[in-house]
Every structure is written in C-alpha cells, then in structure tokens.
Design a protein around this motif. Structure first.
Motif, mmCIF file in Angstrom:
data_model
loop_
_atom_site.group_PDB
_atom_site.id
_atom_site.type_symbol
_atom_site.label_atom_id
_atom_site.label_comp_id
_atom_site.label_asym_id
_atom_site.label_seq_id
_atom_site.Cartn_x
_atom_site.Cartn_y
_atom_site.Cartn_z
ATOM 1 N N LEU A 123 0.841 -1.188 0.000
ATOM 2 C CA LEU A 123 0.000 0.000 0.000
ATOM 3 C C LEU A 123 0.878 1.240 0.000
ATOM 4 O O LEU A 123 1.699 1.425 0.898
ATOM 5 C CB LEU A 123 -0.921 0.004 1.225
ATOM 6 C CG LEU A 123 -1.805 1.224 1.451
ATOM 7 C CD1 LEU A 123 -2.751 1.463 0.279
ATOM 8 C CD2 LEU A 123 -2.594 1.065 2.748
ATOM 9 N N ASP A 124 0.706 2.084 -0.999
ATOM 10 C CA ASP A 124 1.457 3.332 -1.095
ATOM 11 C C ASP A 124 0.521 4.496 -0.800
ATOM 12 O O ASP A 124 -0.352 4.835 -1.600
ATOM 13 C CB ASP A 124 2.064 3.473 -2.490
ATOM 14 C CG ASP A 124 2.975 4.696 -2.617
ATOM 15 O OD1 ASP A 124 2.980 5.541 -1.695
ATOM 16 O OD2 ASP A 124 3.664 4.800 -3.639
ATOM 17 N N LEU A 125 0.690 5.083 0.370
ATOM 18 C CA LEU A 125 -0.074 6.252 0.809
ATOM 19 C C LEU A 125 0.804 7.506 0.823
ATOM 20 O O LEU A 125 0.455 8.511 1.435
ATOM 21 C CB LEU A 125 -0.630 6.015 2.213
ATOM 22 C CG LEU A 125 -1.773 5.030 2.350
ATOM 23 C CD1 LEU A 125 -1.959 4.611 3.798
ATOM 24 C CD2 LEU A 125 -3.052 5.613 1.798
ATOM 25 N N GLY A 126 1.947 7.448 0.174
ATOM 26 C CA GLY A 126 2.909 8.545 0.191
ATOM 27 C C GLY A 126 2.331 9.860 -0.317
ATOM 28 O O GLY A 126 1.490 9.876 -1.216
ATOM 29 N N HIS A 127 2.808 10.936 0.266
ATOM 30 C CA HIS A 127 2.471 12.306 -0.158
ATOM 31 C C HIS A 127 0.967 12.563 -0.169
ATOM 32 O O HIS A 127 0.396 12.976 -1.175
ATOM 33 C CB HIS A 127 3.088 12.615 -1.520
ATOM 34 C CG HIS A 127 4.586 12.546 -1.500
ATOM 35 N ND1 HIS A 127 5.365 13.583 -1.055
ATOM 36 C CD2 HIS A 127 5.423 11.531 -1.819
ATOM 37 C CE1 HIS A 127 6.636 13.222 -1.114
ATOM 38 N NE2 HIS A 127 6.698 11.984 -1.576
ATOM 39 N N ASN A 128 0.335 12.306 0.955
ATOM 40 C CA ASN A 128 -1.071 12.625 1.164
ATOM 41 C C ASN A 128 -1.157 13.595 2.333
ATOM 42 O O ASN A 128 -0.196 14.314 2.610
ATOM 43 C CB ASN A 128 -1.879 11.343 1.397
ATOM 44 C CG ASN A 128 -2.302 10.701 0.087
ATOM 45 O OD1 ASN A 128 -3.180 11.194 -0.586
ATOM 46 N ND2 ASN A 128 -1.658 9.593 -0.270
ATOM 47 N N SER A 129 -2.255 13.599 3.042
ATOM 48 C CA SER A 129 -2.457 14.532 4.156
ATOM 49 C C SER A 129 -2.626 13.809 5.485
ATOM 50 O O SER A 129 -3.330 14.293 6.371
ATOM 51 C CB SER A 129 -3.691 15.407 3.874
ATOM 52 O OG SER A 129 -3.523 16.111 2.676
ATOM 53 N N LEU A 130 -2.014 12.656 5.620
ATOM 54 C CA LEU A 130 -2.129 11.865 6.856
ATOM 55 C C LEU A 130 -1.286 12.523 7.951
ATOM 56 O O LEU A 130 -0.056 12.552 7.865
ATOM 57 C CB LEU A 130 -1.670 10.427 6.608
ATOM 58 C CG LEU A 130 -2.499 9.666 5.579
ATOM 59 C CD1 LEU A 130 -1.784 8.407 5.130
ATOM 60 C CD2 LEU A 130 -3.864 9.340 6.157
ATOM 61 N N ALA A 131 -1.956 13.055 8.973
ATOM 62 C CA ALA A 131 -1.261 13.834 10.000
ATOM 63 C C ALA A 131 -1.137 13.097 11.327
ATOM 64 O O ALA A 131 -0.285 13.442 12.143
ATOM 65 C CB ALA A 131 -1.982 15.164 10.221
ATOM 66 N N SER A 132 -1.950 12.092 11.565
ATOM 67 C CA SER A 132 -1.960 11.407 12.854
ATOM 68 C C SER A 132 -1.823 9.900 12.669
ATOM 69 O O SER A 132 -2.454 9.325 11.782
ATOM 70 C CB SER A 132 -3.276 11.711 13.574
ATOM 71 O OG SER A 132 -3.474 10.827 14.643
ATOM 72 N N PRO A 133 -1.046 9.245 13.527
ATOM 73 C CA PRO A 133 -0.967 7.780 13.472
ATOM 74 C C PRO A 133 -2.337 7.120 13.651
ATOM 75 O O PRO A 133 -2.586 6.042 13.128
ATOM 76 C CB PRO A 133 -0.038 7.421 14.636
ATOM 77 C CG PRO A 133 0.768 8.649 14.876
ATOM 78 C CD PRO A 133 -0.133 9.801 14.532
ATOM 79 N N LEU A 134 -3.244 7.802 14.357
ATOM 80 C CA LEU A 134 -4.595 7.258 14.543
ATOM 81 C C LEU A 134 -5.350 7.132 13.224
ATOM 82 O O LEU A 134 -6.228 6.287 13.091
ATOM 83 C CB LEU A 134 -5.393 8.120 15.520
ATOM 84 C CG LEU A 134 -4.939 8.058 16.979
ATOM 85 C CD1 LEU A 134 -5.750 9.036 17.826
ATOM 86 C CD2 LEU A 134 -5.054 6.657 17.523
ATOM 87 N N SER A 135 -4.991 7.945 12.237
ATOM 88 C CA SER A 135 -5.657 7.869 10.944
ATOM 89 C C SER A 135 -5.332 6.568 10.212
ATOM 90 O O SER A 135 -6.016 6.187 9.273
ATOM 91 C CB SER A 135 -5.277 9.073 10.075
ATOM 92 O OG SER A 135 -3.891 9.065 9.793
ATOM 93 N N LEU A 136 -4.297 5.870 10.683
ATOM 94 C CA LEU A 136 -3.889 4.599 10.073
ATOM 95 C C LEU A 136 -4.399 3.385 10.842
ATOM 96 O O LEU A 136 -4.181 2.246 10.424
ATOM 97 C CB LEU A 136 -2.357 4.526 9.996
ATOM 98 C CG LEU A 136 -1.680 5.615 9.184
ATOM 99 C CD1 LEU A 136 -0.177 5.531 9.349
ATOM 100 C CD2 LEU A 136 -2.064 5.499 7.725
ATOM 101 N N ARG A 137 -5.044 3.598 11.954
ATOM 102 C CA ARG A 137 -5.484 2.500 12.825
ATOM 103 C C ARG A 137 -6.267 1.395 12.103
ATOM 104 O O ARG A 137 -6.059 0.219 12.361
ATOM 105 C CB ARG A 137 -6.277 3.048 13.997
ATOM 106 C CG ARG A 137 -6.599 1.992 15.016
ATOM 107 C CD ARG A 137 -7.211 2.602 16.267
ATOM 108 N NE ARG A 137 -7.526 1.562 17.207
ATOM 109 C CZ ARG A 137 -6.784 1.256 18.246
ATOM 110 N NH1 ARG A 137 -5.682 1.929 18.483
ATOM 111 N NH2 ARG A 137 -7.136 0.286 19.055
#
Length: 176
Positions: A133-147
């Motif tokens: 999974l490549d989520l590079g260069h997005n707007s993910l700001a918190s580790p919780l967003s990846l939970r």
C-alpha cells in the motif's frame, strides 16, 4: 476509447492503463468485469463512489415530502463491477480525499494512492489480500488515521513518506 467502444468490444480486457486522460468519473468501469490490473494515475478523480440513479432511489427512505431522498441514499462503489479479479490498482496523482468505495475490491494485492488528498484511511478493512500500500504524499497527519490498517493482516509494505505524520522523529516507533 469511448465507453461504448469498451462495452461492445469482443476482447476481454485484463490489464488497462487509463493514466493521463483527465478522467473525472469511474462510472463507465462497470463494463470492465475481468480486469486484473488498472492504472488510473494522473487523472482528475475525486471519489470512488457513485450516487444511485433516481430510479434506484425508490428503495431508500423518503424525504420530508414523501419523495425518495438522495441525501439518505447509500452511495455505491464505482469499482464494484470490475472488482471480482482486480489485483493491482493505481490511483496515484488524482484528487481523492477519501478511500471510501474500495471495499468491493477484496482481491486487491497492490494499491497506490500516492499524491492525493487522503487524510484518513477507511474502507480498506475488507481487503485482506492487500500486501502493498502506497499512501505517500497525502495529508495523513496522525498515526490514529492509520489505525484501520491493523486489520489488514497480510499488509507487508506500507509507504508513508511525504505525509505530515512522518515529520515527527519518532513516527516509526509510534506506528510500530
């Protein structure tokens, strides 16, 4: 190719590259039921969802006036028809703000959504075969967003470079 040409084609497409075509909607993908690999990178796609047609609204709750209400309808995935065997999907460099609509792609093994506007991971839980999974260069700001990814037990490679959450020196320890 125009949508009608794809629909009438006697050839069964398994690999399709539609990158760099200014595509905004995935509605015409419903004709491509045998895809294994689909490249939609560098387009203008903003959503993976489609609203039900006015005819299908009759099955949803009515609004205050007693008529079918699109606000209360459940959007469908634009990828539903082609999801049966889809294993590789590239949606990089589009305008996606959400991953909602990927749930029907249960056979997906590789997904790139690099360079979009994604701020939260959602709708990937059913993708139990996802290994890359490549989520590079997005707007993910918190580790919780990846939970939600904790439920993707087959996931081996996760690319997060270029997201705000990687600016913290301890982001790797936090994520592991």
């Amino acid at each position: 190719l125009r949508p009608l040409e794809l629909h009438r084609s006697p050839v069964t497409l398994t690999h399709l590259d539609l990158s760099n075509n200014r595509i905004q909607s995935l509605a015409e993908l419903r004709h491509l039921r045998h895809l294994v690999s689909l490249n939609l990178s560098n387009n203008h796609i903003t959503t993976l969802l489609v609203q039900p047609s006015p005819l299908s609204l009759s099955m949803y709750p009515s609004g205050p006036s007693g008529t079918p209400d699109a606000e209360h309808s459940t959007p469908d995935s634009a990828l539903e028809a082609c999801s049966r065997g889809l294993r590789r999907l590239d949606l990089s460099s589009n305008r996606l703000g959400s991953l909602r609509g990927l749930w029907p792609c249960r056979m997906l093994e590789r997904l790139s959504v690099r360079r979009n506007k994604i701020w939260q991971v959602e709708d990937l839980e059913p993708l139990q075969r996802l290994v890359w999974l490549d989520l590079g260069h997005n707007s993910l700001a918190s580790p919780l967003s990846l939970r939600p990814l904790s439920l993707n037990t087959s996931l081996v490679d996760l690319v997060l470079e270029g997201n705000p959450l990687t600016n913290s020196p301890s982001h790797r320890a936090t994520l592991i």
